[in-house]
Design a protein around this motif. Structure first.
Motif, PDB file in Angstrom:
ATOM      1  N   ALA A  25       0.818  -1.219   0.000  1.00  0.00           N
ATOM      2  CA  ALA A  25       0.000   0.000   0.000  1.00  0.00           C
ATOM      3  C   ALA A  25       0.849   1.264   0.000  1.00  0.00           C
ATOM      4  O   ALA A  25       0.314   2.365  -0.147  1.00  0.00           O
TER       5      ALA A  25
ATOM      6  N   ALA B  29       2.242   2.367   2.604  1.00  0.00           N
ATOM      7  CA  ALA B  29       1.869   3.028   3.861  1.00  0.00           C
ATOM      8  C   ALA B  29       3.110   3.455   4.633  1.00  0.00           C
ATOM      9  O   ALA B  29       4.182   2.860   4.492  1.00  0.00           O
TER      10      ALA B  29
ATOM     11  N   SER C 165      -1.979   4.433   5.293  1.00  0.00           N
ATOM     12  CA  SER C 165      -2.032   4.701   3.864  1.00  0.00           C
ATOM     13  C   SER C 165      -2.999   5.854   3.646  1.00  0.00           C
ATOM     14  O   SER C 165      -4.173   5.763   4.038  1.00  0.00           O
TER      15      SER C 165
END
Length: 387
Positions: A93, A95, A119
């Motif tokens: 992601a 993140a 994220s």
């Protein structure tokens, strides 16, 4: 999935018929309620192209309908640092690790040493009921016929090709192709239709809403930037910022006991419900004691069914056998499929119309992974082709 497939088919100019077993927007399956999380924090990299395509298609449908069903929100992932699946999800992601003590007024506390990452892009909250109504309305606008209270009891080969679908009311509908998206009822229907035994286990799950403590109501809202969140620790809780019901926040827990969908006539309360609420209440008392009230239990309980495959992945395939490519199956969406619905609906419609999904190929989605044949003991073959 069926509503999105009908919309996608109608968008191609196909004459589509959408049959619903119960009333429209009923509460007996897996797609009702006020909220679902959309996120791209997936450990399985193959999920990323599908969810990112779906995110674009949600936006397209909102533009087409003129109203919103998706509220953007960051997504917080957390759990033990040595959890490999969590680490992959965070990496996939993109993140960034955060210090929760410095975020959202310290609303969430977790054990020392856990991984916490946010994220900021691609996540949000989907209004499930509103989204269902949106795709059905768009499909009808383009000529789709929608019939509720029409339980499908059989699918047969037509005498001159195509398929014949019969309902419990004695009606027969003839079409060139058929897309099956019957959720928890898939195993029973497909076994009776074609002898296919799909290992899909319906689970009774519970979503619960808790009261936010006085003075904290605004800080836990989507408008204030509070995230959706999910934990890979114990218990595997997930949460959605206060949005649809002012003063309440949805915090629940994955899993639930097996259930029989054919016996469901309302919103059942099972022995597993108290276990789930107690686990979530203990988590709230440890993780969000200054912001959410756990004493006395949740304010609202809502039942849902989650249809699990052994590998927690979907089934998106031709039924095969005597039906060949005339019947396409989309089932087993395992608790995380709702966010993917516009993408899956388009794949199913293209497979029915074209025999393959160009959209999936262009997006980098490998549909070959979602075949029926991956399950041992499948008595029927299916089309051995890349689509």
């Amino acid at each position: 999935m069926g509503s999105c497939a009908a919309h996608a088919a109608a968008s191609r100019g196909a004459r589509a018929l959408l049959l619903e077993r119960f009333d429209l927007l009923h509460h007996l399956g897996s797609s009702h309620g006020e909220s679902r999380i959309i996120r791209d924090a997936y450990a399985k990299a193959r999920c990323l192209p599908m969810v990112r395509l779906a995110r674009r298609l949600w936006s397209d449908a909102e533009a087409e309908s003129g109203y919103r069903v998706l509220t953007p929100a960051p997504h917080l992932s957390f759990g033990p640092r040595d959890d490999a699946s969590l680490v992959r999800a965070v990496e996939n992601a993109g993140a960034e690790e955060v210090d929760l003590a410095q975020m959202w007024g310290g609303a969430i506390r977790i054990p020392d040493g856990w991984l916490t990452a946010v994220s900021e892009h691609g996540g949000g909250v989907l209004n499930a009921n509103k989204a269902m109504a949106m795709f059905q309305a768009l499909a009808v606008k383009m000529g789709t016929v929608v019939r509720d209270n029409s339980e499908v009891v059989s699918i047969e080969k037509g005498p001159e090709g195509g398929v014949v679908v019969k309902t419990s009311g004695g009606e027969e509908f003839r079409r060139a192709k058929c897309v099956v998206t019957v959720g928890a009822w898939a195993s029973k229907l497909l076994k009776s239709v074609a002898g296919v035994e799909l290992p899909i286990q319906p689970l009774h799950t519970l979503t619960v809403y808790w009261r936010i403590k006085p003075g904290r109501e605004q800080s836990l809202t989507a408008k204030a930037g509070f995230p959706t969140f999910s934990s890979t620790g114990e218990p595997p809780v997930y949460g959605i910022p206060s949005l649809e019901i002012p003063g309440l926040i949805k915090i629940s827990c994955d899993g639930g006991p097996p259930c029989d969908p054919t016996a469901v006539t309302g919103s059942p309360v099972t022995a597993g419900d108290s276990e789930i609420t107690e686990r979530v209440a203990r988590w709230i008392e440890e993780a969000m004691p200054g912001h959410v009230e756990a004493a006395g239990g949740p304010v609202i309980r809502q039942s849902c069914m989650c249809c699990m495959t052994p590998d927690s992945d979907f089934v998106i395939d031709f039924l095969g056998g005597e039906f060949g490519e005339d019947v396409v199956v989309g089932v087993g969406f395992s608790g995380h499929g709702f966010k993917m619905a516009p993408a899956v609906g388009r794949f199913l419609a293209e497979m029915a119309i074209d025999g393959k999904s160009n959209t999936a190929a262009e997006a980098g989605v490998e549909l070959g992974h979602y075949r029926i044949s991956r399950f041992d003991g499948n008595p029927m073959g299916n089309a051995a082709k890349d689509y």
